[in-house]
Scaffold this motif. Sequence first.
Motif, PDB file in Angstrom:
ATOM      1  N   MET A 147       0.815  -1.207   0.000  1.00 37.75           N
ATOM      2  CA  MET A 147       0.000   0.000   0.000  1.00 37.75           C
ATOM      3  C   MET A 147       0.857   1.269   0.000  1.00 37.75           C
ATOM      4  SD  MET A 147      -2.995  -1.198  -0.208  1.00 37.75           S
ATOM      5  CE  MET A 147      -3.746   0.409  -0.192  1.00 37.75           C
ATOM      6  N   ILE A 148       1.973   1.283   0.726  1.00 38.05           N
ATOM      7  CA  ILE A 148       2.854   2.457   0.757  1.00 38.05           C
ATOM      8  C   ILE A 148       3.960   2.242  -0.272  1.00 38.05           C
ATOM      9  CG2 ILE A 148       4.263   3.973   2.193  1.00 38.05           C
ATOM     10  CD1 ILE A 148       1.434   3.942   3.106  1.00 38.05           C
ATOM     11  N   VAL A 208       4.316  11.993  -1.293  1.00 41.00           N
ATOM     12  CA  VAL A 208       2.947  11.863  -1.774  1.00 41.00           C
ATOM     13  C   VAL A 208       2.952  12.038  -3.290  1.00 41.00           C
ATOM     14  CG1 VAL A 208       0.608  12.797  -1.633  1.00 41.00           C
ATOM     15  CG2 VAL A 208       2.064  12.778   0.393  1.00 41.00           C
ATOM     16  N   ARG A 213      -1.832   9.874  -2.732  1.00 37.51           N
ATOM     17  CA  ARG A 213      -1.429   8.620  -2.100  1.00 37.51           C
ATOM     18  C   ARG A 213      -0.047   8.769  -1.483  1.00 37.51           C
ATOM     19  NH1 ARG A 213      -0.122   4.701  -4.189  1.00 37.51           N
ATOM     20  NH2 ARG A 213      -1.103   2.996  -3.050  1.00 37.51           N
ATOM     21  N   THR A 215       3.456   7.488  -0.811  1.00 32.50           N
ATOM     22  CA  THR A 215       4.374   6.536  -1.425  1.00 32.50           C
ATOM     23  C   THR A 215       5.565   6.206  -0.527  1.00 32.50           C
ATOM     24  OG1 THR A 215       5.556   8.339  -2.552  1.00 32.50           O
ATOM     25  CG2 THR A 215       3.719   7.301  -3.733  1.00 32.50           C
ATOM     26  N   ALA A 302      -2.934  15.966   1.253  1.00 34.79           N
ATOM     27  CA  ALA A 302      -2.844  14.598   1.771  1.00 34.79           C
ATOM     28  C   ALA A 302      -2.755  14.597   3.296  1.00 34.79           C
ATOM     29  CB  ALA A 302      -1.642  13.887   1.163  1.00 34.79           C
ATOM     30  N   CYS A 332      -1.767   5.973   7.427  1.00 31.66           N
ATOM     31  CA  CYS A 332      -1.378   6.219   6.035  1.00 31.66           C
ATOM     32  C   CYS A 332      -1.770   5.047   5.144  1.00 31.66           C
ATOM     33  CB  CYS A 332       0.122   6.467   5.949  1.00 31.66           C
ATOM     34  SG  CYS A 332       0.679   7.997   6.745  1.00 31.66           S
ATOM     35  N   HIS A 335      -5.448   5.273   4.641  1.00 31.65           N
ATOM     36  CA  HIS A 335      -5.728   6.389   3.729  1.00 31.65           C
ATOM     37  C   HIS A 335      -5.586   5.935   2.275  1.00 31.65           C
ATOM     38  CE1 HIS A 335      -5.458  10.506   2.071  1.00 31.65           C
ATOM     39  NE2 HIS A 335      -4.468  10.019   1.351  1.00 31.65           N
ATOM     40  N   ASN A 336      -4.492   5.247   1.965  1.00 25.67           N
ATOM     41  CA  ASN A 336      -4.292   4.757   0.599  1.00 25.67           C
ATOM     42  C   ASN A 336      -5.340   3.720   0.213  1.00 25.67           C
ATOM     43  OD1 ASN A 336      -2.109   6.418   0.491  1.00 25.67           O
ATOM     44  ND2 ASN A 336      -0.579   4.814   0.303  1.00 25.67           N
ATOM     45  N   TRP A 337      -5.731   2.878   1.170  1.00 22.72           N
ATOM     46  CA  TRP A 337      -6.753   1.871   0.891  1.00 22.72           C
ATOM     47  C   TRP A 337      -8.089   2.532   0.537  1.00 22.72           C
ATOM     48  CZ3 TRP A 337      -7.440  -3.255   0.178  1.00 22.72           C
ATOM     49  CH2 TRP A 337      -8.728  -3.770   0.326  1.00 22.72           C
ATOM     50  N   LEU A 339      -8.581   5.524  -0.725  1.00 23.97           N
ATOM     51  CA  LEU A 339      -8.533   6.249  -1.994  1.00 23.97           C
ATOM     52  C   LEU A 339      -8.765   5.343  -3.191  1.00 23.97           C
ATOM     53  CD1 LEU A 339      -5.643   8.855  -1.619  1.00 23.97           C
ATOM     54  CD2 LEU A 339      -8.099   9.182  -1.419  1.00 23.97           C
ATOM     55  N   GLN A 340      -8.577   4.038  -3.027  1.00 24.13           N
ATOM     56  CA  GLN A 340      -8.864   3.114  -4.132  1.00 24.13           C
ATOM     57  C   GLN A 340     -10.339   3.101  -4.499  1.00 24.13           C
ATOM     58  OE1 GLN A 340      -5.522  -0.378  -3.473  1.00 24.13           O
ATOM     59  NE2 GLN A 340      -7.443  -0.545  -2.377  1.00 24.13           N
TER      60      GLN A 340
END
Length: 373
Positions: A147-148, A208, A213, A215, A302, A332, A335-337, A339-340
């Motif tokens: 994810m990151i 980001v 996302r 990174t 973000a 974090c 958060h990325n999960w 945004l999918q």
Amino acid sequence: MDEMRRIRKALIAKSAGLVAVLYAYMLFILPKARERTPRIYYGPPSERDSVRQCNLSYLPHGSTNCLNQLRMMRAPFFQLCNLFRDRALLRDSIHSSVEEQVAMFLLVVGHNHRFRALQPTFRRSIETISRYFREVLYAVGELRNEMITALTTQTHMKITTNPRFNPYFKDCIGAIDGTHVDARVPSAISAAFRGRKGVPTQNVMAAVDFDLRFTYVLAGWEGSAHDALILADALEKDDGLSVPAGKDYLVDAGYAARPGFLPPFRGCRYHLREYSRRNYPHDMRELFNLRHSSLRVTVERAFGALKNRFKILYNRPFHPYKTQVKLVLACCILHNWILQFGQDPHIPEEEELEDSSDKEDDDLEEDNISTAQ
């Protein structure tokens, strides 16, 4: 010699007698004792179990309620639970389902609730809530490597489709900045964690991309640590930050100009609020800074979305410091999960950050520059 043999034979005889007594106990006496022990039979759910199930079904019921309580929509919540279940990171038990365990965790990180505040909702002991909290925290951390991470090194459409940014920032793949998260540390070391705000914080550096996302995330540094020092540590780690050849990250004036990192010109106006229709850029440097600021606001959005969604990052948490560092990474990842599945109201618009975040960046840059000098 004969005496030693007699002693050995006596010991062997005693050992054999002891084994025989234990065997007889397990074969004859223990089964009868078990028969006299009353058995526990599971009956209909108690009133407490019924209330617990009712409260649990109410939390993810409806998109609005799920977003307000669990800080995400129904689709990402249930798919996250199914992912944990399929990978055996969490498992259902006769007492608690995976959905209940994840809901406990999200209520804690989403609202900075203490464990005792969840007792009326879940009808669980503090020990049970704490145990499930640690298990879910570990499960979320296991998703870090997938994810990151940077999904692509191609130029983002935000740059290629905008003549204000293309071709000047065509090699930029994201932005890097730091943010301060309130920390709770022992008083003996609290001085090292006090930054310019005067309260203990941990300095979190993150990269980001232009889809908001994360990174790369490096958490755990003291609030008084310089941003350039944290960046140097991230570059030296074996699994640290790496910049693809020919690519750049946008950074603020607190970082030095070096290959892979593109700061603005110093000594020139930079922030969006410093410009207007009557106060337009006067030279090429100010024009570059204006467009640099317009593009780098992505990292501020973000961070804003992260703290708006997970209030545990906006207040002093009730957990040990090692757990606080893991919580930053877990938030974090979540958060990325999320945004999918599309954006939601927790993500601030660019206009909302022009005044508040720019003023904060001014103070941070002044501190960073003065420290570097």
